[in-house]
Design a protein around this motif. Structure first.
Motif, PDB file in Angstrom:
ATOM      1  N   HIS A  47      35.878  36.639  42.057  1.00 20.23           N
ATOM      2  CA  HIS A  47      36.910  35.769  42.603  1.00 20.23           C
ATOM      3  C   HIS A  47      36.499  35.231  43.983  1.00 20.23           C
ATOM      4  O   HIS A  47      36.527  34.028  44.233  1.00 20.23           O
ATOM      5  CB  HIS A  47      38.216  36.557  42.679  1.00 20.23           C
ATOM      6  CG  HIS A  47      39.364  35.753  43.114  1.00 20.23           C
ATOM      7  ND1 HIS A  47      39.832  35.781  44.401  1.00 20.23           N
ATOM      8  CD2 HIS A  47      40.131  34.853  42.456  1.00 20.23           C
ATOM      9  CE1 HIS A  47      40.840  34.938  44.520  1.00 20.23           C
ATOM     10  NE2 HIS A  47      41.047  34.366  43.344  1.00 20.23           N
ATOM     11  N   ASN A  92      33.436  32.885  43.731  1.00 20.16           N
ATOM     12  CA  ASN A  92      33.726  31.539  43.231  1.00 20.16           C
ATOM     13  C   ASN A  92      34.400  30.691  44.298  1.00 20.16           C
ATOM     14  O   ASN A  92      34.197  29.470  44.343  1.00 20.16           O
ATOM     15  CB  ASN A  92      34.579  31.619  41.969  1.00 20.16           C
ATOM     16  CG  ASN A  92      33.757  32.051  40.770  1.00 20.16           C
ATOM     17  OD1 ASN A  92      32.553  31.810  40.732  1.00 20.16           O
ATOM     18  ND2 ASN A  92      34.388  32.690  39.799  1.00 20.16           N
ATOM     19  N   ASN A  93      35.168  31.317  45.173  1.00 18.60           N
ATOM     20  CA  ASN A  93      35.725  30.576  46.307  1.00 18.60           C
ATOM     21  C   ASN A  93      34.614  30.114  47.234  1.00 18.60           C
ATOM     22  O   ASN A  93      34.583  28.956  47.659  1.00 18.60           O
ATOM     23  CB  ASN A  93      36.720  31.449  47.078  1.00 18.60           C
ATOM     24  CG  ASN A  93      38.137  31.304  46.542  1.00 18.60           C
ATOM     25  OD1 ASN A  93      38.488  30.265  45.988  1.00 18.60           O
ATOM     26  ND2 ASN A  93      38.933  32.334  46.691  1.00 18.60           N
ATOM     27  N   LEU A 132      31.523  29.602  46.526  1.00 18.79           N
ATOM     28  CA  LEU A 132      30.732  28.556  45.867  1.00 18.79           C
ATOM     29  C   LEU A 132      31.480  27.225  45.861  1.00 18.79           C
ATOM     30  O   LEU A 132      30.864  26.164  45.955  1.00 18.79           O
ATOM     31  CB  LEU A 132      30.367  28.993  44.441  1.00 18.79           C
ATOM     32  CG  LEU A 132      29.365  30.152  44.392  1.00 18.79           C
ATOM     33  CD1 LEU A 132      29.291  30.747  42.994  1.00 18.79           C
ATOM     34  CD2 LEU A 132      27.979  29.679  44.839  1.00 18.79           C
TER      35      LEU A 132
END
Ligand SMILES: Nc1ncnc2c1ncn2[C@@H]1O[C@H](COP(=O)(O)OP(=O)(O)O)[C@@H](O)[C@H]1O
Ligand SMILES: [Mg+2]
Lengths: 126, 396
Positions: B170, B173-174, B176
């Motif tokens: 989680h 992905n933030n 990225l």
């Protein structure tokens, strides 16, 4: 002045909020931001922000994205909703699948493809 | 595989028994009792510990009788040669032959992995047969327990990976999203300045973007591996997919590796997650490169084969590197198993490849020998849908 589509971005990560805000403003949208679901709902209820599209993260402190989706669906059915999430799931379903079930018009996984996000927003306006 | 009938040795297979004892009378007694019990057995004999050890290294036995005192060593010393303390395992069922009143020897023998014992003065028909079947039974139980423990360990590791993955995915992905969102802005700014000025910067932006993209693929791979995300399968032309992967590998592997690709033309497509397949091939290839520090040849090939009665595409990835000894080969698919120094190996590469291939309905196997190089074979089932009429006509 031409009418500009107004978007509200709801995400608890400042950097994510900033980068989405900057990119979407660059696409010509009027963009507001909120740091959690509670703030987003008060802004809309108070009329300080009247978005056509709300882009919301799912896992946030105070009010969660899934709750935001449910409440907006009930109170402001005209607003189009896009749920975004970096993963996570309950036992039976993906958060994004749940968001869709609860009434999100579109769901997009993080890392976000911003071109895709722009396209999705535009598809609502066509 | 032919199923073994329950109970008793297979009719066609004779029980292989080894007796290690310097006393010819004892050896004879055991041989006689086994044969008179009409057991279908071959009895092998050794009169020294060294000779026994040599035979044990050479072939498999169904039961081994060992004298407690051999001319060249103690019986327990012989046990110690084969006893795997960590797993409480012996290579075969062992029965210790002890002297009269040798309780200490018996206890010692059992501690060193023997499965049963007989007192030498009591080598009778029943005692030999009881010791034989008891030793075999205990041996089988220990082996079954060991493999159950292995499976449990594997499952616990998978759980750990799953928790770790969902914990970091989680946040990752933030991060990225931030990186990719900013490269997008940089690209727009670049479009506004004279190309001559932008030329130096554009490739850097490309590099950041493709690295972030690989980070995103890695996270997704881990999520699929720990069963937290489904595969994104599509109909894939394996020949074309491998050609693309090889162009990536040419950059990744570096100069010393001679890369050869041979893919058969016109193969039926495979239903698979193309990005994860590419990741898998890259993972296996990077390991191959690591096994060829002096350089060598990496051969990637694909051809149609029939495997388990179903048509598959076989992708094989062969290197001319160091190869692996058996104790490494057995464990390479375990999560966190690595022989590389901390910081270089994660031990997750092949575990992910394995999880992904199994989830795709395929198989992966490895051939490797220390000093001989390694070949990984990946079998992917060809499109599952029933043949269309047209294809049936082609086939007949
Ligand atoms: N082609 C190969 N040749 C020799 N050893 C290999 C090869 N591929 C894998 N291995 C062994 O398998 C281990 C596990 O590989 P992997 O799961 O990719 O983790 P890592 O590469 O991080 O160590 C490696 O540490 C290495 O010992
Ligand atoms: Mg590796």
């Amino acid at each position: 002045m031409p009418h500009r589509t107004s978007i509200l971005i709801v995400d608890d990560e400042d950097q994510v909020r900033d980068v989405l805000c900057e990119n979407l403003a660059e696409c010509g949208f009027k963009v507001d931001v909120a740091a959690d679901g509670q703030q987003a709902l008060s802004m809309i209820d108070a009329g300080t922000c009247a978005p056509q599209v709300v882009i919301t993260d799912i896992i946030m402190p105070r009010k969660e994205g899934l709750e935001v989706i449910m409440e907006l669906r009930r109170r402001h059915p005209a607003i189009r909703l896009i749920a975004i999430s970096g993963g996570g799931r309950t036992k039976s379903a993906d958060f994004l699948q749940l968001a869709k079930k609860l009434g999100a018009d579109a769901v997009l996984p993080k890392p976000l493809d911003i071109d895709q996000l722009e396209k999705t927003v535009r598809s609502f306006l066509a | 595989m032919v199923k073994e009938p329950l109970g008793g040795p297979r009719v066609a297979e004779r029980l292989q028994v080894l007796v290690i004892d310097d006393d010819a009378t004892d050896r004879m007694a055991i041989r006689r009792h086994l044969l008179s019990a009409a057991l279908n057995s071959d009895v092998h004999e050794a009169d020294t510990g060294a000779a026994g050890i040599a035979l044990l290294r050479e072939r498999r036995f169904d039961c081994v009788f060992v004298d407690y005192r051999l001319p060249d060593m103690e019986g327990t010393s012989l046990l110690q040669v084969f006893y795997d303390i960590a797993n409480d395992q012996m290579p075969a069922p062992f029965v210790m032959l002890t002297g009269q009143g040798g309780e200490e020897v018996m206890a010692e023998a059992l501690r060193w992995g023997a499965h049963d014992y007989i007192v030498k003065d009591h080598i009778t028909g029943p005692s030999v047969l009881i010791a034989l079947s008891k030793a075999r039974e205990i041996f089988d139980l220990k082996r079954a327990r060991h493999s159950a423990e292995d499976k449990l360990r594997q499952a616990q590791k998978m759980d750990a990976v799953g928790q770790l993955t969902s914990g970091i995915a989680h946040d990752f992905n933030n991060l990225l999203t931030v990186i990719l969102g900013n490269t997008r802005m940089m690209r727009r700014r670049l479009a506004e300045i004279p190309p001559a000025q932008g030329m130096a910067i554009a490739p850097k932006v490309d590099a950041v973007e493709s690295a972030a993209q690989r980070g995103a693929d890695l996270v997704r791979h881990l999520m699929v591996f720990s069963r937290q995300q489904e595969l994104k399968s599509a109909t894939v032309d394996i020949g074309a997919a491998l050609a693309h992967t090889v162009t990536l590998l040419e950059r990744t592997l570096g100069k010393g590796i001679n890369l050869v690709l041979t893919a058969e033309q016109g193969m039926r497509p495979v239903h698979v997650d193309a990005t994860l397949l590419e990741n898998a091939v890259i993972n296996v290839s990077v390991n191959a490169r690591d096994a060829m520090p002096q350089g060598g040849t990496l051969t990637i090939s694909a051809r149609p084969v029939v495997f388990n009665d179903i048509s598959h595409v076989l992708i094989s990835i062969a290197d001319t590197g160091t190869g692996m000894p058996e104790h490494v080969r057995e464990r390479i698919f375990e999560p966190f198993f690595t022989t590389k120094p901390a910081g270089e190996g994660t031990g997750l590469g092949l575990a992910m490849v394995y999880g992904f291939i199994r989830q795709t309905g395929g198989h992966i196997e490895v051939d490797s020998e220390a000093g001989r190089g390694t070949t990984f074979r990946i079998y992917l089932p060809q499109a599952r849908e029933p043949l269309t009429n047209k294809e049936v006509n082609h086939a007949t």
